[in-house]
Motif scaffolding. Structure first.
Motif, PDB file in Angstrom:
ATOM      1  N   ALA A   8       0.731  -1.100   0.028  1.00 41.82           N
ATOM      2  CA  ALA A   8       0.014   0.006   0.004  1.00 41.82           C
ATOM      3  C   ALA A   8       0.916   1.180  -0.123  1.00 41.82           C
ATOM      4  O   ALA A   8       0.645   2.216  -0.930  1.00 41.82           O
ATOM      5  N   HIS A   9       1.970   1.157   0.794  1.00 42.02           N
ATOM      6  CA  HIS A   9       2.864   2.350   1.092  1.00 42.02           C
ATOM      7  C   HIS A   9       3.586   2.686  -0.355  1.00 42.02           C
ATOM      8  O   HIS A   9       3.654   3.666  -0.858  1.00 42.02           O
ATOM      9  N   SER A  10       4.170   1.261  -0.976  1.00 37.37           N
ATOM     10  CA  SER A  10       4.648   1.326  -2.121  1.00 37.37           C
ATOM     11  C   SER A  10       3.660   2.159  -3.361  1.00 37.37           C
ATOM     12  O   SER A  10       4.349   2.715  -4.165  1.00 37.37           O
ATOM     13  N   GLY A  11       2.647   1.480  -3.439  1.00 35.93           N
ATOM     14  CA  GLY A  11       1.834   1.982  -4.607  1.00 35.93           C
ATOM     15  C   GLY A  11       1.263   3.649  -4.539  1.00 35.93           C
ATOM     16  O   GLY A  11       1.068   4.330  -5.300  1.00 35.93           O
ATOM     17  N   THR A  65       5.933  -2.498  11.430  1.00 36.19           N
ATOM     18  CA  THR A  65       5.541  -3.932  11.142  1.00 36.19           C
ATOM     19  C   THR A  65       6.757  -4.584  10.317  1.00 36.19           C
ATOM     20  O   THR A  65       6.556  -5.897  10.015  1.00 36.19           O
ATOM     21  N   ARG A  66       7.816  -3.939   9.686  1.00 35.42           N
ATOM     22  CA  ARG A  66       8.978  -4.556   9.201  1.00 35.42           C
ATOM     23  C   ARG A  66      10.200  -4.317  10.079  1.00 35.42           C
ATOM     24  O   ARG A  66      10.127  -3.502  10.976  1.00 35.42           O
ATOM     25  N   PHE A  67      11.382  -4.777   9.345  1.00 32.73           N
ATOM     26  CA  PHE A  67      12.678  -4.601   9.990  1.00 32.73           C
ATOM     27  C   PHE A  67      13.128  -3.298   9.862  1.00 32.73           C
ATOM     28  O   PHE A  67      12.839  -2.565   8.982  1.00 32.73           O
ATOM     29  N   TYR A  68      14.140  -2.563  10.861  1.00 31.43           N
ATOM     30  CA  TYR A  68      14.572  -1.343  10.836  1.00 31.43           C
ATOM     31  C   TYR A  68      16.124  -1.266  10.221  1.00 31.43           C
ATOM     32  O   TYR A  68      16.705  -2.380  10.651  1.00 31.43           O
ATOM     33  N   TYR A  69      16.585  -0.708   9.294  1.00 28.43           N
ATOM     34  CA  TYR A  69      17.937  -0.268   8.959  1.00 28.43           C
ATOM     35  C   TYR A  69      18.399   0.949   9.007  1.00 28.43           C
ATOM     36  O   TYR A  69      17.522   1.818   8.545  1.00 28.43           O
ATOM     37  N   PRO A  70      19.572   1.182   9.251  1.00 25.31           N
ATOM     38  CA  PRO A  70      19.982   2.937   9.434  1.00 25.31           C
ATOM     39  C   PRO A  70      19.492   3.627   8.401  1.00 25.31           C
ATOM     40  O   PRO A  70      19.341   4.980   8.495  1.00 25.31           O
ATOM     41  N   GLY A  74      17.345   8.648   6.617  1.00 19.46           N
ATOM     42  CA  GLY A  74      17.345   9.613   5.514  1.00 19.46           C
ATOM     43  C   GLY A  74      15.739   9.668   4.767  1.00 19.46           C
ATOM     44  O   GLY A  74      15.464  10.609   4.542  1.00 19.46           O
ATOM     45  N   HIS A  75      15.297   8.593   4.724  1.00 15.22           N
ATOM     46  CA  HIS A  75      14.034   8.341   4.237  1.00 15.22           C
ATOM     47  C   HIS A  75      12.943   9.001   5.036  1.00 15.22           C
ATOM     48  O   HIS A  75      12.382   9.908   4.677  1.00 15.22           O
ATOM     49  N   ILE A  76      13.130   8.750   6.371  1.00  7.95           N
ATOM     50  CA  ILE A  76      11.943   9.186   7.360  1.00  7.95           C
ATOM     51  C   ILE A  76      12.188  10.753   7.398  1.00  7.95           C
ATOM     52  O   ILE A  76      11.363  11.576   7.257  1.00  7.95           O
ATOM     53  N   GLY A 123      17.857   3.568  -1.513  1.00  9.18           N
ATOM     54  CA  GLY A 123      18.454   3.054  -2.779  1.00  9.18           C
ATOM     55  C   GLY A 123      17.287   2.374  -3.933  1.00  9.18           C
ATOM     56  O   GLY A 123      17.627   1.457  -4.563  1.00  9.18           O
ATOM     57  N   ARG A 124      16.080   2.842  -3.784  1.00  5.77           N
ATOM     58  CA  ARG A 124      14.888   2.732  -4.717  1.00  5.77           C
ATOM     59  C   ARG A 124      14.964   3.792  -5.601  1.00  5.77           C
ATOM     60  O   ARG A 124      15.340   4.821  -5.422  1.00  5.77           O
ATOM     61  N   GLY A 125      14.085   3.211  -7.022  1.00  4.80           N
ATOM     62  CA  GLY A 125      14.011   4.537  -8.006  1.00  4.80           C
ATOM     63  C   GLY A 125      12.546   4.814  -7.734  1.00  4.80           C
ATOM     64  O   GLY A 125      11.766   4.230  -6.989  1.00  4.80           O
ATOM     65  N   THR A 129       9.466  -0.914  -8.177  1.00  4.37           N
ATOM     66  CA  THR A 129       8.757  -1.490  -6.882  1.00  4.37           C
ATOM     67  C   THR A 129       9.552  -2.597  -6.517  1.00  4.37           C
ATOM     68  O   THR A 129       9.808  -3.409  -7.268  1.00  4.37           O
ATOM     69  N   THR A 130       9.884  -2.987  -5.198  1.00  3.18           N
ATOM     70  CA  THR A 130      10.492  -3.952  -4.612  1.00  3.18           C
ATOM     71  C   THR A 130       9.573  -5.237  -4.237  1.00  3.18           C
ATOM     72  O   THR A 130       8.335  -5.321  -3.761  1.00  3.18           O
ATOM     73  N   ALA A 131       9.888  -6.435  -5.109  1.00  4.57           N
ATOM     74  CA  ALA A 131       8.945  -7.654  -4.834  1.00  4.57           C
ATOM     75  C   ALA A 131       9.262  -8.274  -3.408  1.00  4.57           C
ATOM     76  O   ALA A 131      10.373  -8.128  -3.044  1.00  4.57           O
TER      77      ALA A 131
HETATM   78  C1  HEM Z   1       7.552   9.222   7.901  1.00  7.39           C
HETATM   79  C2  HEM Z   1       7.309   8.865   6.918  1.00  7.39           C
HETATM   80  C3  HEM Z   1       7.531   7.694   6.179  1.00  7.39           C
HETATM   81  C4  HEM Z   1       7.914   6.497   6.845  1.00  7.39           C
HETATM   82  C5  HEM Z   1       8.229   6.099   8.366  1.00  7.39           C
HETATM   83  C6  HEM Z   1       8.468   5.391   5.809  1.00  7.39           C
HETATM   84  C7  HEM Z   1       8.844   4.227   6.080  1.00  7.39           C
HETATM   85  C8  HEM Z   1       9.158   3.364   4.857  1.00  7.39           C
HETATM   86  C9  HEM Z   1       9.639   2.028   5.181  1.00  7.39           C
HETATM   87  C10 HEM Z   1       9.871   1.389   6.658  1.00  7.39           C
HETATM   88  C11 HEM Z   1       9.961   1.294   3.963  1.00  7.39           C
HETATM   89  C12 HEM Z   1      10.296   0.132   3.660  1.00  7.39           C
HETATM   90  C13 HEM Z   1      11.953   0.196   3.543  1.00  7.39           C
HETATM   91  C14 HEM Z   1      12.245  -1.388   3.164  1.00  7.39           C
HETATM   92  O1  HEM Z   1      11.595  -2.293   3.330  1.00  7.39           O
HETATM   93  O2  HEM Z   1      13.451  -1.332   2.703  1.00  7.39           O
HETATM   94  C15 HEM Z   1       9.461   2.466   3.201  1.00  7.39           C
HETATM   95  C16 HEM Z   1       9.712   2.064   1.894  1.00  7.39           C
HETATM   96  C17 HEM Z   1       9.374   3.166   0.806  1.00  7.39           C
HETATM   97  N1  HEM Z   1       8.716   4.268   0.998  1.00  7.39           N
HETATM   98 FE1  HEM Z   1       8.381   5.139   2.826  1.00  7.39          FE
HETATM   99  N2  HEM Z   1       8.118   6.156   4.524  1.00  7.39           N
HETATM  100  C18 HEM Z   1       7.485   7.377   4.698  1.00  7.39           C
HETATM  101  C19 HEM Z   1       7.119   8.311   3.891  1.00  7.39           C
HETATM  102  C20 HEM Z   1       7.092   7.902   2.559  1.00  7.39           C
HETATM  103  C21 HEM Z   1       6.819   8.914   1.609  1.00  7.39           C
HETATM  104  C22 HEM Z   1       6.040  10.337   1.756  1.00  7.39           C
HETATM  105  C23 HEM Z   1       6.857   8.291   0.288  1.00  7.39           C
HETATM  106  C24 HEM Z   1       6.491   8.797  -1.041  1.00  7.39           C
HETATM  107  C25 HEM Z   1       5.459   9.603  -1.461  1.00  7.39           C
HETATM  108  C26 HEM Z   1       7.329   7.119   0.542  1.00  7.39           C
HETATM  109  C27 HEM Z   1       7.720   6.096  -0.605  1.00  7.39           C
HETATM  110  C28 HEM Z   1       8.440   5.017  -0.226  1.00  7.39           C
HETATM  111  C29 HEM Z   1       8.699   3.976  -1.297  1.00  7.39           C
HETATM  112  C30 HEM Z   1       8.598   4.302  -2.796  1.00  7.39           C
HETATM  113  C31 HEM Z   1       9.218   2.912  -0.595  1.00  7.39           C
HETATM  114  C32 HEM Z   1       9.996   1.703  -1.643  1.00  7.39           C
HETATM  115  C33 HEM Z   1       8.841   0.792  -1.947  1.00  7.39           C
HETATM  116  C34 HEM Z   1       9.339  -0.180  -2.823  1.00  7.39           C
HETATM  117  O3  HEM Z   1      10.621  -0.704  -2.718  1.00  7.39           O
HETATM  118  O4  HEM Z   1       8.674  -1.129  -3.616  1.00  7.39           O
HETATM  119  N3  HEM Z   1       7.720   7.042   1.711  1.00  7.39           N
HETATM  120  N4  HEM Z   1       9.218   3.446   3.606  1.00  7.39           N
END
Ligand code: HEM
Length: 132
Positions: A8-11, A65-70, A74-76, A123-125, A129-131
């Motif tokens: 859901a987050h990825s989509g 609900t998933r594992f954490y890594y450092p 940067g993402h957050i 490290g994602r584009g 989408t990651t399977a």
């Molecule tokens: C505080 C806010 C956020 C948190 C805590 C969060 C957290 C995460 C986590 C834990 C992952 C999984 C990483 C992994 O499994 O390697 C992830 C992946 C991802 N997040 Fe977020 N995220 C946030 C906001 C966002 C936002 C705003 C976007 C885009 C609009 C976004 C786009 C993505 C994408 C594209 C992925 C990779 C999905 C894939 O590989 O298919 N995230 N995020």
């Protein structure tokens, strides 16, 4: 459950990006034609900020609900900043005596750059989408 939140987050990222691109186009057109900020602008800005907030919520669910890594830090950090910039630019503009398209345009532009940086930080584009 963790897969559901992850996918859901990825989509949802595509809807966030689409809303951002539509908002940029509308705001740029409004600015170029010197029109006053209107209902369409409010709706597009609120939709973009709202979808982004939903994405932050889903991100937190993925995080717990998933594992954490450092590298996730940067993402957050970039994504929280993105949500703040989007919301503040819309809210400040709405409270102005004469709201215009310049601040929302700059706000959405900076927000999209932060989102792209935040996705690349793990490290994602932007369109990959990651399977699981
Ligand atoms: C505080 C806010 C956020 C948190 C805590 C969060 C957290 C995460 C986590 C834990 C992952 C999984 C990483 C992994 O499994 O390697 C992830 C992946 C991802 N997040 Fe977020 N995220 C946030 C906001 C966002 C936002 C705003 C976007 C885009 C609009 C976004 C786009 C993505 C994408 C594209 C992925 C990779 C999905 C894939 O590989 O298919 N995230 N995020």
């Amino acid at each position: 459950m963790d897969r559901m939140f992850f996918y859901a987050h990825s989509g949802l990222r595509y809807l966030v990006l689409l809303a951002g691109v539509l908002a940029i186009g509308y705001f740029a057109f409004g600015l170029a034609t010197k029109r006053p900020f209107d209902k369409g602008g409010r709706i597009l800005g609120a939709s973009f900020a709202g979808l982004l907030h939903l994405q932050v919520l889903l991100g937190i669910l993925v995080l717990v609900t998933r594992f954490y890594y450092p590298a996730l830090i940067g993402h957050i950090v970039m994504m929280v900043l993105a949500a703040v910039v989007a919301q503040v630019s819309m809210s400040v503009n709405r409270r102005r005596p004469q709201p215009n398209f310049a601040l929302p345009l700059a706000g959405v532009g900076v927000t999209l750059l932060l989102i792209i940086g935040g996705i690349m930080a793990i490290g994602r584009g932007v369109f990959t989408t990651t399977a699981m």
